[in-house]
Design a protein around this motif. Structure first.
Motif, PDB file in Angstrom:
ATOM      1  N   ILE A 175       4.404  12.692   0.309  1.00  0.00           N
ATOM      2  CA  ILE A 175       4.225  12.044   1.621  1.00  0.00           C
ATOM      3  C   ILE A 175       3.971  10.546   1.490  1.00  0.00           C
ATOM      4  O   ILE A 175       3.757   9.865   2.471  1.00  0.00           O
ATOM      5  CB  ILE A 175       3.082  12.717   2.442  1.00  0.00           C
ATOM      6  N   ALA A 176       3.951  10.057   0.245  1.00  0.00           N
ATOM      7  CA  ALA A 176       3.648   8.632   0.047  1.00  0.00           C
ATOM      8  C   ALA A 176       4.819   7.766   0.467  1.00  0.00           C
ATOM      9  O   ALA A 176       5.977   8.103   0.236  1.00  0.00           O
ATOM     10  CB  ALA A 176       3.319   8.376  -1.419  1.00  0.00           C
ATOM     11  N   GLU A 177       4.461   6.622   1.122  1.00  0.00           N
ATOM     12  CA  GLU A 177       5.500   5.689   1.566  1.00  0.00           C
ATOM     13  C   GLU A 177       4.969   4.272   1.330  1.00  0.00           C
ATOM     14  O   GLU A 177       3.793   4.006   1.557  1.00  0.00           O
ATOM     15  CB  GLU A 177       5.765   5.911   3.055  1.00  0.00           C
TER      16      GLU A 177
ATOM     17  N   ASP B 180       0.862  -1.184   0.000  1.00  0.00           N
ATOM     18  CA  ASP B 180       0.000   0.000   0.000  1.00  0.00           C
ATOM     19  C   ASP B 180       0.886   1.217   0.000  1.00  0.00           C
ATOM     20  O   ASP B 180       2.070   1.138   0.286  1.00  0.00           O
ATOM     21  CB  ASP B 180      -0.827   0.051   1.295  1.00  0.00           C
ATOM     22  N   LEU B 181       0.280   2.352  -0.262  1.00  0.00           N
ATOM     23  CA  LEU B 181       0.976   3.616  -0.047  1.00  0.00           C
ATOM     24  C   LEU B 181       0.320   4.292   1.131  1.00  0.00           C
ATOM     25  O   LEU B 181      -0.897   4.441   1.159  1.00  0.00           O
ATOM     26  CB  LEU B 181       0.864   4.516  -1.285  1.00  0.00           C
ATOM     27  N   VAL B 182       1.125   4.682   2.122  1.00  0.00           N
ATOM     28  CA  VAL B 182       0.569   5.353   3.293  1.00  0.00           C
ATOM     29  C   VAL B 182       1.237   6.720   3.452  1.00  0.00           C
ATOM     30  O   VAL B 182       2.300   6.969   2.905  1.00  0.00           O
ATOM     31  CB  VAL B 182       0.756   4.515   4.583  1.00  0.00           C
TER      32      VAL B 182
ATOM     33  N   HIS C 169       1.765  -4.360  -6.342  1.00  0.00           N
ATOM     34  CA  HIS C 169       2.719  -3.470  -5.664  1.00  0.00           C
ATOM     35  C   HIS C 169       2.369  -2.058  -6.093  1.00  0.00           C
ATOM     36  O   HIS C 169       2.518  -1.717  -7.259  1.00  0.00           O
ATOM     37  CB  HIS C 169       4.139  -3.842  -6.113  1.00  0.00           C
ATOM     38  N   SER C 170       1.853  -1.290  -5.165  1.00  0.00           N
ATOM     39  CA  SER C 170       1.407   0.041  -5.578  1.00  0.00           C
ATOM     40  C   SER C 170       2.581   1.018  -5.572  1.00  0.00           C
ATOM     41  O   SER C 170       3.480   0.938  -4.740  1.00  0.00           O
ATOM     42  CB  SER C 170       0.284   0.533  -4.668  1.00  0.00           C
ATOM     43  N   GLU C 171       2.493   1.870  -6.516  1.00  0.00           N
ATOM     44  CA  GLU C 171       3.578   2.827  -6.712  1.00  0.00           C
ATOM     45  C   GLU C 171       2.957   4.171  -7.001  1.00  0.00           C
ATOM     46  O   GLU C 171       1.879   4.249  -7.590  1.00  0.00           O
ATOM     47  CB  GLU C 171       4.405   2.427  -7.941  1.00  0.00           C
ATOM     48  N   GLY C 172       3.667   5.223  -6.648  1.00  0.00           N
ATOM     49  CA  GLY C 172       3.149   6.535  -7.014  1.00  0.00           C
ATOM     50  C   GLY C 172       3.627   7.628  -6.091  1.00  0.00           C
ATOM     51  O   GLY C 172       4.365   7.389  -5.132  1.00  0.00           O
TER      52      GLY C 172
ATOM     53  N   LYS D 206      -1.264  10.892   9.663  1.00  0.00           N
ATOM     54  CA  LYS D 206      -0.054  10.096   9.475  1.00  0.00           C
ATOM     55  C   LYS D 206      -0.439   8.634   9.488  1.00  0.00           C
ATOM     56  O   LYS D 206      -1.175   8.178  10.369  1.00  0.00           O
ATOM     57  CB  LYS D 206       0.944  10.402  10.600  1.00  0.00           C
ATOM     58  N   GLY D 207       0.026   7.888   8.522  1.00  0.00           N
ATOM     59  CA  GLY D 207      -0.249   6.457   8.480  1.00  0.00           C
ATOM     60  C   GLY D 207      -1.489   6.095   7.710  1.00  0.00           C
ATOM     61  O   GLY D 207      -1.800   4.921   7.530  1.00  0.00           O
ATOM     62  N   GLN D 208      -2.214   7.075   7.242  1.00  0.00           N
ATOM     63  CA  GLN D 208      -3.433   6.794   6.500  1.00  0.00           C
ATOM     64  C   GLN D 208      -3.094   6.235   5.120  1.00  0.00           C
ATOM     65  O   GLN D 208      -2.101   6.642   4.492  1.00  0.00           O
ATOM     66  CB  GLN D 208      -4.234   8.096   6.330  1.00  0.00           C
ATOM     67  N   VAL D 209      -3.899   5.278   4.663  1.00  0.00           N
ATOM     68  CA  VAL D 209      -3.630   4.652   3.365  1.00  0.00           C
ATOM     69  C   VAL D 209      -4.006   5.633   2.257  1.00  0.00           C
ATOM     70  O   VAL D 209      -5.103   6.187   2.229  1.00  0.00           O
ATOM     71  CB  VAL D 209      -4.429   3.342   3.223  1.00  0.00           C
TER      72      VAL D 209
END
Lengths: 97, 393
Positions: free
Chosen positions: B383-385, B191-193, B238-241, B220-223
């Protein structure tokens, strides 16, 4: 005795036609013009200077007169002189012969 | 009578002085001497040339005939050798000099590597070292540049190509690095969080299903995007972005109104020391007094000789004279200073792609000679992780 021996030698050299210098123990002097003198069969150098060279042989001395004389080479029985040669004189010992 | 034989045996010109020269010469000849070029110089002096081996006979007989002998000159191999021996040290020095020059000319003095990243450059240099190619080594017996080139290409897989050129006493290497494309595809579902709180400005999801839209405020930590393509189904990707969001920063600063600056006015006094291991011998400038304010800067030299560090160094100590200056600035100036310093500090902390959009002074107060400054910054950043989904089986 020696005189008798001498006579024998002279006779032998004549009879067998042998070179007289070998038989008679006499010096052989060769000159090239008046610039070189080659003396063989001598018994010693007596005097040596620019103008006069005296050489001993069995029966006397040889006197060579000249100008600017020098010994080019000297061995036991040979001598080569160079310079301006004037005369060669024989001075036999009075008692010899 | 100059012939080869005489030359090897050695002939000498001798002056004979005395009254009994002729008998003396006669005696010499009887013993087998060979006299040439005899000339009378003076009634009592004769100059003649004899062979070196006859000299012994001459010496033996001269006492008997009271002649004085003196050597005028010598010719031939024995005399040449004698001369040579007397100059042997000179000859030796000459040979040594030639050898030293030869060695120095055949020593590798430097290696230059171009066109590579520092890490790869270090790698190349260490590899070269293992081949025995390093500054200070002799190039005699070293491998050919072509051989080195091949070996380097074999040993360092990151090199696409490397050119090795020998230029005099240095090696010049030019390398091209392989551009690595990430071939290992990451296919683990993820996921991206959000890494921090912010308001979404722009989303760019390459893979995965977006869960937020523009102007959403996320914690913070939200998907932000999920790898689960369809809800309630087991197809994960596998999400990317990238998710660009507006974030806020609060910066508090206290700055003194009065500042003391240490300024160097350019006058430098240098002190030189010769260092032998741990000992330090002052060479120059040690008489400098201890007056005034100074800033010290110490430099040491590193001297290498044939790859060895020699324990002798020259140490230079530079004393820069310092001028203390107190500056009193106004509140306005302090504010300006605080803003610019806070901005640059923040920029350093943030990602290089982040962009500071806005800054605002929230609070500005002065107390006890200090200025308190509270600033607010608005930043646009990604902010994506990536966060892997545990499938739990």
């Amino acid at each position: 005795m020696s005189k008798w021996q001498q006579q024998i030698r002279t006779w032998l050299s004549r009879y067998f036609d042998l070179p007289s210098d070998v038989m008679l123990d006499l010096p052989r002097i060769t000159t090239i013009g008046s610039i070189h003198v080659y003396i063989e069969n001598h018994t010693g150098l007596l005097h040596f200077s620019d103008e006069e060279v005296r050489i001993q042989y069995k029966q006397g001395q040889i006197r060579i007169l000249g100008k600017d004389l020098g010994v080019k080479m000297m061995l036991k029985e040979e001598l080569l002189l160079e310079g301006e040669l004037k005369s060669v004189e024989f001075l036999p010992d009075s008692k010899g012969r | 009578m100059k012939n080869q034989h005489d030359f090897f045996q050695g002939i000498m010109t001798v002056q004979v002085e005395g009254t009994l020269i002729e008998p003396f010469l006669q005696a010499c000849i009887k013993r087998g001497c060979y006299i040439t070029n005899m000339r009378r110089v003076d009634p009592s002096i004769v100059i003649l040339t004899i062979r070196l081996k006859d000299w012994k006979t001459f010496r033996q007989l001269r006492k008997k005939y009271r002649c004085k002998l003196s050597i005028k000159s010598g010719k031939g191999v024995p005399f040449l050798l004698q001369q040579l021996v007397s100059r042997l040290s000179l000859l030796f020095a000459f040979i040594v000099a030639v050898v030293v020059i030869f060695i120095l000319a055949n020593t590798l003095w430097s290696i230059k590597v171009d066109g590579l990243s520092p890490e790869l450059e270090a790698d190349v240099e260490s590899k070269l070292n293992t081949y025995g190619v390093s500054p200070g080594k002799l190039t005699i017996g070293m491998k050919d540049p072509i051989e080195i080139q091949q070996q380097l290409l074999e040993d360092i897989p990151d090199l696409l190509w490397i050119g090795v050129k020998k230029q005099g006493t240095s090696y010049h290497l030019y390398g091209v690095e392989k551009t690595r494309y990430d071939t290992d595809k990451n296919n683990r579902p993820s996921d991206l969080v959000a890494t921090k709180k912010g308001m979404i400005i722009e989303t760019f999801i390459k893979k995965g299903r977006p869960m937020v839209s523009v102007y959403d405020v996320v914690r913070k930590g939200q998907v932000l995007a999920t790898g689960q393509l369809v809800e309630e189904e087991d197809t994960f990707v596998h999400s990317e972005g990238e998710v660009i969001a507006e974030t806020w920063y609060r910066v508090a600063q206290t700055l003194p109104l009065k500042q003391v600056l240490m300024l160097t006015d350019g006058t430098v006094e240098s002190e030189y020391h010769l260092k032998l291991g741990k000992f330090s011998i002052p060479v120059w400038g040690f008489w400098r007094g201890e007056d005034g304010d100074f800033r010290e800067e110490i430099h040491g030299s590193d001297w290498n000789l044939f790859g060895f560090k020699i324990p002798i160094h020259i140490q230079t100590i530079d004393y820069y004279s310092i001028d203390r200056k107190a500056y009193e600035s106004s509140k306005k100036e302090i504010e300006k200073l605080g803003l610019s310093s806070a901005r640059s500090n923040l920029q350093q902390e943030l990602d290089p792609d982040a962009e500071i959009k806005e800054e605002k002074v929230l609070h500005l107060s002065e107390e006890n000679g200090k200025v308190k400054l509270i600033l607010m910054y608005k930043v646009y950043e990604n902010i994506a992780e990536t966060k892997y989904i545990s499938q739990g089986d």
